[in-house]
Design an enzyme around this catalytic site. Sequence first.
Site, PDB file in Angstrom:
ATOM      1  N   GLY A   1     -16.061 -22.916 -32.323  1.00 25.52           N
ATOM      2  CA  GLY A   1     -17.438 -22.427 -32.399  1.00 25.52           C
ATOM      3  C   GLY A   1     -18.341 -22.909 -31.286  1.00 25.52           C
TER       4      GLY A   1
ATOM      5  CD  GLU B   1     -15.403 -24.802 -39.588  1.00 28.40           C
ATOM      6  OE1 GLU B   1     -15.265 -23.924 -40.451  1.00 28.40           O
ATOM      7  OE2 GLU B   1     -15.602 -24.544 -38.380  1.00 28.40           O
TER       8      GLU B   1
ATOM      9  CB  SER C   1     -14.168 -20.967 -28.057  1.00 28.08           C
ATOM     10  OG  SER C   1     -15.134 -21.743 -28.741  1.00 28.08           O
TER      11      SER C   1
ATOM     12  N   GLY D   1     -12.148 -17.555 -35.208  1.00 27.13           N
ATOM     13  CA  GLY D   1     -13.274 -17.647 -36.126  1.00 27.13           C
ATOM     14  C   GLY D   1     -14.303 -16.570 -35.837  1.00 27.13           C
ATOM     15  N   GLY D   2     -15.332 -16.921 -35.084  1.00 27.50           N
ATOM     16  CA  GLY D   2     -16.470 -16.029 -34.845  1.00 27.50           C
ATOM     17  C   GLY D   2     -16.083 -14.636 -34.373  1.00 27.50           C
TER      18      GLY D   2
ATOM     19  CG  HIS E   1     -10.517 -24.728 -40.538  1.00 29.28           C
ATOM     20  ND1 HIS E   1     -11.698 -25.311 -40.132  1.00 29.28           N
ATOM     21  CD2 HIS E   1     -10.326 -23.659 -39.715  1.00 29.28           C
ATOM     22  CE1 HIS E   1     -12.201 -24.618 -39.112  1.00 29.28           C
ATOM     23  NE2 HIS E   1     -11.379 -23.612 -38.835  1.00 29.28           N
TER      24      HIS E   1
ATOM     25  CD  GLU F   1      -8.363 -23.470 -35.685  1.00 29.78           C
ATOM     26  OE1 GLU F   1      -8.560 -22.312 -35.332  1.00 29.78           O
ATOM     27  OE2 GLU F   1      -8.964 -24.007 -36.636  1.00 29.78           O
TER      28      GLU F   1
ATOM     29  CG  ASN G   1     -11.517 -19.138 -40.868  1.00 32.66           C
ATOM     30  OD1 ASN G   1     -12.020 -18.757 -41.916  1.00 32.66           O
ATOM     31  ND2 ASN G   1     -11.573 -20.411 -40.467  1.00 32.66           N
ATOM     32  CD1 TRP G   2     -13.566 -12.514 -40.750  1.00 31.36           C
ATOM     33  CD2 TRP G   2     -14.561 -11.486 -42.481  1.00 31.36           C
ATOM     34  NE1 TRP G   2     -13.525 -11.165 -40.510  1.00 31.36           N
ATOM     35  CE2 TRP G   2     -14.125 -10.501 -41.561  1.00 31.36           C
ATOM     36  CE3 TRP G   2     -15.193 -11.070 -43.648  1.00 31.36           C
ATOM     37  CZ2 TRP G   2     -14.331  -9.132 -41.768  1.00 31.36           C
ATOM     38  CZ3 TRP G   2     -15.380  -9.704 -43.855  1.00 31.36           C
ATOM     39  CH2 TRP G   2     -14.968  -8.751 -42.922  1.00 31.36           C
ATOM     40  CE  LYS G   3     -14.840 -20.805 -38.456  1.00 29.33           C
ATOM     41  NZ  LYS G   3     -15.247 -21.864 -37.567  1.00 29.33           N
TER      42      LYS G   3
HETATM   43  C1  PEP Z   1     -11.855 -21.523 -36.386  1.00 31.43           C
HETATM   44  O1  PEP Z   1     -12.787 -21.896 -37.084  1.00 31.43           O
HETATM   45  O2  PEP Z   1     -10.705 -21.544 -36.844  1.00 31.43           O
HETATM   46  C2  PEP Z   1     -12.145 -21.072 -35.039  1.00 31.43           C
HETATM   47  C3  PEP Z   1     -11.164 -21.048 -34.185  1.00 31.43           C
HETATM   48  O3  PEP Z   1     -13.448 -20.711 -34.766  1.00 31.43           O
HETATM   49  P1  PEP Z   1     -13.988 -20.040 -33.402  1.00 31.43           P
HETATM   50  O4  PEP Z   1     -13.017 -18.987 -32.978  1.00 31.43           O
HETATM   51  O5  PEP Z   1     -15.327 -19.469 -33.771  1.00 31.43           O
HETATM   52  O6  PEP Z   1     -14.093 -21.131 -32.392  1.00 31.43           O
END
Ligand code: PEP
Length: 248
Positions: A168, A94, A208, A229-230, A92, A162, A9-11
């Site tokens: 993050g 967010e 993470s 994500g990241g 999600h 999640e 997920n590049w957000k």
């Molecule tokens: C996400 O936003 O779906 C996520 C898992 O982010 P991260 O891997 O950066 O914690």
Amino acid sequence: MARKLAAGNWKMNGSVAALAEVDALVADLPTGCEVLLCPPATLIAPMVARAGGSGLQVGAQTCHSAASGAHTGDISAAMLAEAGASHVITGHSERRTDHGETDAEVAAQTQAVLEAGMIAIVCVGETEAERDADVTLQVITTQLAGSIPDAAEPTRIVVAYEPVWAIGTGRTPTLDQIAEVHAHMRAELSARMGESAAHDIPLLYGGSVKPGNAAEIFAVADVDGALVGGASLKAADFGPIAAALAAS
Ligand code: PEP
């Protein structure tokens, strides 16, 4: 046995220049799992073109529940499908936090994704306060029940656990905590859809995930992949995560 999926997920990150990461990723794409990237909507079509016939799948991060209409700034599931998306993330945390999306709205979006012929990745997860209050499993039960529409075909649903506090932050639940929630999700889905259908639904862990912890997370029972994500922004990180899943 559910298929394995490494989803990124590049957000709200990335640009046309960042599509160079696709070249690096597809140069060493593992065959033992599905690999998906969900960039911002503007990059879906260019990323599909860049992925070519590599097998890398491209998805979206959200959609409106309506097919069309007066919804300035929104995008429909059919538009995303036309751009080449195979999957859409729904619910999600967010989106739930920044846009006040409720379980009912997430279910309506998920229904729209299915009607447009794509796969929905439905996200659930507790806040830190909810974990501290020892209500994690109740939260997951409520979100699962409310966010997956009754008519959903199990073969076109993926569920991502999640924990909000792990996204993050560099913090992750213990492996036992991940195992507990994933077993609970499998049981809840079995009760609702039948055991065989529930076992075909990939259950992803997200929060993470990094190259350094991916293998131990993928060894947990009922973890069929990750929503990343990241660490999905760079092929040097996401590639090894996908490789660890393929090898698990
Ligand atoms: C996400 O936003 O779906 C996520 C898992 O982010 P991260 O891997 O950066 O914690």
